[in-house]
Each structure stands twice: as structure tokens, then as C-alpha cells.
Design a protein around this motif. Structure first.
Motif, short mmCIF file in Angstrom:
data_model
loop_
_atom_site.label_atom_id
_atom_site.label_comp_id
_atom_site.label_asym_id
_atom_site.label_seq_id
_atom_site.Cartn_x
_atom_site.Cartn_y
_atom_site.Cartn_z
N ASP A 1 -1.04 3.75 -0.74
CA ASP A 1 -1.27 2.52 0.02
C ASP A 1 -0.18 1.48 -0.22
O ASP A 1 0.29 0.83 0.71
N ARG A 2 0.24 1.33 -1.47
CA ARG A 2 1.25 0.31 -1.79
C ARG A 2 2.60 0.65 -1.13
O ARG A 2 3.29 -0.22 -0.63
N VAL A 3 2.94 1.93 -1.13
CA VAL A 3 4.19 2.35 -0.48
C VAL A 3 4.12 2.06 1.01
O VAL A 3 5.06 1.51 1.60
N LEU A 4 2.99 2.42 1.64
CA LEU A 4 2.82 2.18 3.08
C LEU A 4 2.88 0.69 3.41
O LEU A 4 3.59 0.28 4.34
N GLN A 5 2.16 -0.13 2.65
CA GLN A 5 2.11 -1.57 2.93
C GLN A 5 3.48 -2.23 2.72
O GLN A 5 3.86 -3.14 3.46
N THR A 6 4.21 -1.75 1.73
CA THR A 6 5.51 -2.36 1.40
C THR A 6 6.61 -1.95 2.37
O THR A 6 7.45 -2.77 2.74
N HIS A 7 6.61 -0.69 2.78
CA HIS A 7 7.77 -0.17 3.53
C HIS A 7 7.50 0.16 5.00
O HIS A 7 8.45 0.29 5.77
N TYR A 8 6.23 0.33 5.41
CA TYR A 8 5.97 0.85 6.76
C TYR A 8 4.98 0.01 7.57
O TYR A 8 4.41 0.48 8.54
N ASN A 9 4.81 -1.25 7.16
CA ASN A 9 3.84 -2.12 7.82
C ASN A 9 4.36 -2.55 9.19
O ASN A 9 5.35 -3.28 9.30
N LYS A 10 3.67 -2.10 10.23
CA LYS A 10 4.09 -2.36 11.61
C LYS A 10 4.26 -3.86 11.90
O LYS A 10 5.19 -4.26 12.59
#
Length: 435
Positions: A374-383
Motif C-alpha cells: 500500500d505504501r509503495v502504491l500511495q507514494t509512487h502510483y497515486n492517480k
């Protein structure tokens, strides 16, 4: 950001044209998903959006008309494109990969000189080609893969003489902006190829991370099997499948004799389906109708890539499914920044197999890896953050287009010379086709 403020901040265009190398297939490849993300972004910012491509329609093609996007078949080396684009007069043209800019960039410039031109590189093709060649050299010597070709100076030496590299870099210079999916590739281009920062925008996958839209993911005890996924027409995926079959998977089965590896991917040729072997727990499953489901039912995503470029959609899909993944430094490159990888990154077949087995057997190890996603997604891929980044870049580009073009002398020079070479070659082919 309040809605009214966000609306004012959005870049607005009358007409946008996207010139596609292929018709988007979001369920077949990361490139297809990426293109659909860009099309949805532009759809909200233009009165009219047209997706044009010289490619043939395919079975898994997205129905763009249903999204309110006009589909247009165009021809290579044909003046009919010039007449069409002149009449349309788009504000912005996006080229899908440098080969489309080579074919149509000079035509767009001649007919629509004030139009903003953007290149979506997908990944650096020349980087992938250089790494593929280096891997061939390593394999030819009978050596084991060991994170080949990550040193920048070595990469420059391998890439710069390649015809594909010179063409790709020239295309980046000719465009007003290039969308880069990988921060590693931006570092490579700015430090060693001396490309000005203002010509590049870091824009990885723009993912919708609204928890309400995310399906419930399965817990450790509800999952089974290993999984990997990827379009088989993409050479790094085919190489990875062979490496799994011949080297990595036997090492996993030594420790887990009943384990199964399910391999999904679009366009499996006969050489791929021939690898299917249930006795070895090696299952070629073919095209996945729902990649998220395939990943969320599995315990571990096992995708060791020995060469490649860009960033990998299979790993962001695995993160969304909260499925830990095991890969190589090339597989994980530019995907997680300083954050810990949601799984394990290893350099050789034995360490990859050991890491996969550990994650498969230990619920505690598995859970720790799954929780990192989740942290990787929120940090790097947040639309939300990435669309704001693209809006800012487009608004700035509009305001400063003429100044930026004057500052980009190399691009102007390359466009001048490309007109001479590509233009006359295309006109010769067009003339030849008449007879």
C-alpha cells in the motif's frame, strides 16, 4: 483541492490526437493499460479526442468508441494523413512510442506547426535492446545471470552505438515533452545523454487507489500456487518463462515437490504452450481475462526478469492484489524508490527460488511483504497526484511553448534534418505505391 479549483487547474484542449503503435489492449499488456490511463486523462480535458493507428484491429482491443473516443485508421507513407490532420488542426498530438513520431511527427509539424507534440516512450527500447544483448553475451559464456547491466556508464557504452538508441534519443529531442515511466531512465538520459530536464516528465502508472473501488483481497490461508503474468510477445517475458522452466522452478520444486506455477499471458505461441507440464507443476494458462483475480488467488508472484526497461505492470497489479512478488533488480527497477519492496529482490536463480519458498511457507514473512504494497502504491502510483503533475506540465508547456522550442536548438536541428531524410523516403514509398 476543491472541485472548482481542480477544474480550473485542469489543462483544457479543443482537440487531441493520439497516434498509436497498436490499438490499446489493457487486459493484455502494461502498455495497453498505460495508454488507457492517458486516454481517460485526455478525455476529461478535451472537447474531442481521436485515437489513430495504422495497426490492424485485434481480438482483445479496447472499445474506445464506447468511451467517447473517435477511432481512426491511418496509413503509413500516405498523403491522406496530411489532409486529415490539416483539416482537424489538433492542439496536442501524443505519439505512442518513438516509431510513431518518426513516421508521423514531420507530417504533424508541417500541417499543424503550433500543435504541442508529446512522446509517450512506454519504456526506453534502446535500454532494453542493450540489456538483451548483454544477457546474450553472459549466457553464451555459460555464466549465471547476475543483475546484468545496471551501471550507468556501462549502459551508455552499450546503448550509444545502437541505431535504435540514436533514433529514440532524436525522437525525444524533436518532441516538446516526453513522458517517462521510469525515474532510472530519466537519470540515464539527463546524466549521460545530456537531455535537458525540461524535455522529460516522470509519469509512472496512474492508478486509482480509492479503497472503495478495490476488491477485497484474499488472506494468506485462502491462497495457493505461484503465479506470473505477462504478454508473451514481449521478449523479456518469454525469456523469463524459459528461465523459470529450465532453472528457477526446478529449484523451487526441490523444496516444495507439489507446488504449482500458473503462467498467464496474451498471445502464447506454440513454443510457449509446449512448455506446459502438469507433472512438473508448470502450467501455461494463456490469456487472463482478469489479471487481478489471477494474482489475488495466488500466494506469490514469481517473475524473475533478466532484461527489460520501464516499469512492470505485473508488479503494480500484484501490489493491488496484495500478492508479494519475487524478482530481480531489473524487474523492480524504478518501481519502489527508497521504500522496501513488497516481496524479495534477488540476483541469481538459487536465491530467487529460496526467497519464493520462504514467502510461500511463512505466513509472517508473507504478511510483512503484503503489507508493504500500500505504501509503495500511495507514494509512487497515486492517480490524483500524477494527474496533477501532468496538468501542471501541460499548462506550463502551453504558456512557454515558443520559448522552449527556441531553447531546444538540438530538437530544431533534428527536425530540420529529419524532414529531409524521412520525408523524402516516405514520399518515394508513396509514389512507388501508386504504381
Amino acid at each position: 483541492m476543491h472541485n472548482s479549483h481542480a477544474e480550473n487547474f485542469k489543462a483544457h484542449f479543443s482537440t487531441i490526437v493520439v497516434i498509436g503503435f497498436v490499438w490499446p489492449e489493457p487486459n493484455s499488456s502494461a502498455a495497453g493499460s498505460r495508454m488507457l490511463q492517458l486516454l481517460c486523462f485526455f478525455k476529461q480535458r478535451a472537447n474531442k479526442i481521436v485515437f489513430a493507428s495504422p495497426a490492424l484491429f485485434t481480438d482483445h482491443k479496447e472499445n474506445l468508441a464506447a468511451l467517447g473516443i473517435i477511432e481512426k485508421k491511418i496509413q503509413l507513407n500516405c498523403e491522406s494523413f496530411d489532409l486529415w490532420i490539416k483539416q482537424l488542426q489538433p492542439d496536442l498530438v501524443l505519439f505512442d512510442r518513438f516509431v510513431m513520431e518518426e513516421q508521423f511527427g514531420w507530417r504533424v509539424e508541417q500541417q499543424c506547426p503550433d500543435c504541442i507534440t508529446i512522446l509517450d516512450t512506454e519504456d526506453l527500447h534502446s535500454l532494453r535492446a542493450a540489456r538483451q544483448q548483454q544477457l546474450k553475451n553472459v549466457v553464451a559464456k555459460g555464466l549465471e545471470y547476475d543483475a546484468t547491466c545496471t551501471d550507468l556508464a556501462t549502459l551508455f557504452d552499450k546503448m550509444s552505438p545502437l541505431d535504435i538508441c540514436q533514433r529514440e534519443i532524436a525522437s525525444i529531442y524533436r518532441c516538446d515533452l516526453s513522458l517517462m515511466i521510469s525515474s532510472f531512465e530519466i537519470t540515464l538520459l539527463t546524466t549521460l545523454f545530456a537531455i535537458p530536464h525540461q524535455l522529460l516528465l516522470h509519469l509512472p502508472f496512474m492508478l486509482d487507489l480509492d479503497p472503495k473501488l478495490q476488491c477485497k483481497t484474499s488472506a494468506f490461508e485462502q491462497r495457493s500456487h505461484f503465479v506470473t503474468i505477462g504478454n508473451f510477445r514481449h521478449p523479456p517475458n518469454w525469456d523469463s518463462t524459459l528461465w523459470l522452466k529450465n532453472t528457477v522452478w526446478p529449484k523451487v520444486r526441490e523444496q516444495l515437490p507439489t507446488a504449482q506455477l500458473h503462467i498467464y499471458g496474451a498471445y502464447p505461441a506454440k513454443k510457449v504452450t509446449a512448455l506446459h507440464n502438469p507433472k512438473q507443476g508448470f502450467y501455461i494458462k494463456g490469456w487472463a481475462q482478469d489479471a487481478f483475480n489471477a494474482l489475488s488467488e495466488a500466494k506469490v508472484c514469481l517473475s524473475p526478469l533478466r532484461f527489460g526497461a520501464g516499469i512492470k505492470g505485473k508488479f503494480t497489479d500484484a501490489m493491488l492484489a496484495r500478492t508479494p512478488s519475487v524478482t530481480t533488480p531489473i524487474g523492480s527497477e524504478a518501481m519502489h524508490g527508497e521504500l522496501p519492496w513488497p516481496g524479495q529482490i534477488e540476483n541469481n536463480s538459487q536465491d530467487i527460488a529460496n526467497a519464493a519458498v520462504r514467502l510461500y511457507k511463512s505466513q509472517e514473512t508473507w504478511q510483512q511483504a503484503s503489507d508493504r504494497a500500500d505504501r509503495v502504491l500511495q507514494t509512487h502510483y497515486n492517480k490524483i497526484l500524477l494527474t496533477a503533475r501532468l496538468d501542471t506540465a501541460l499548462n506550463m508547456l502551453r504558456l512557454t511553448l515558443n520559448v522552449r522550442r527556441r531553447q531546444n536548438f538540438t530538437g530544431a536541428m533534428l527536425r530540420h534534418h529529419q524532414h529531409k531524410s524521412t520525408k523524402y523516403m516516405a514520399q518515394w514509398i508513396a509514389e512507388k505505391n501508386k504504381h
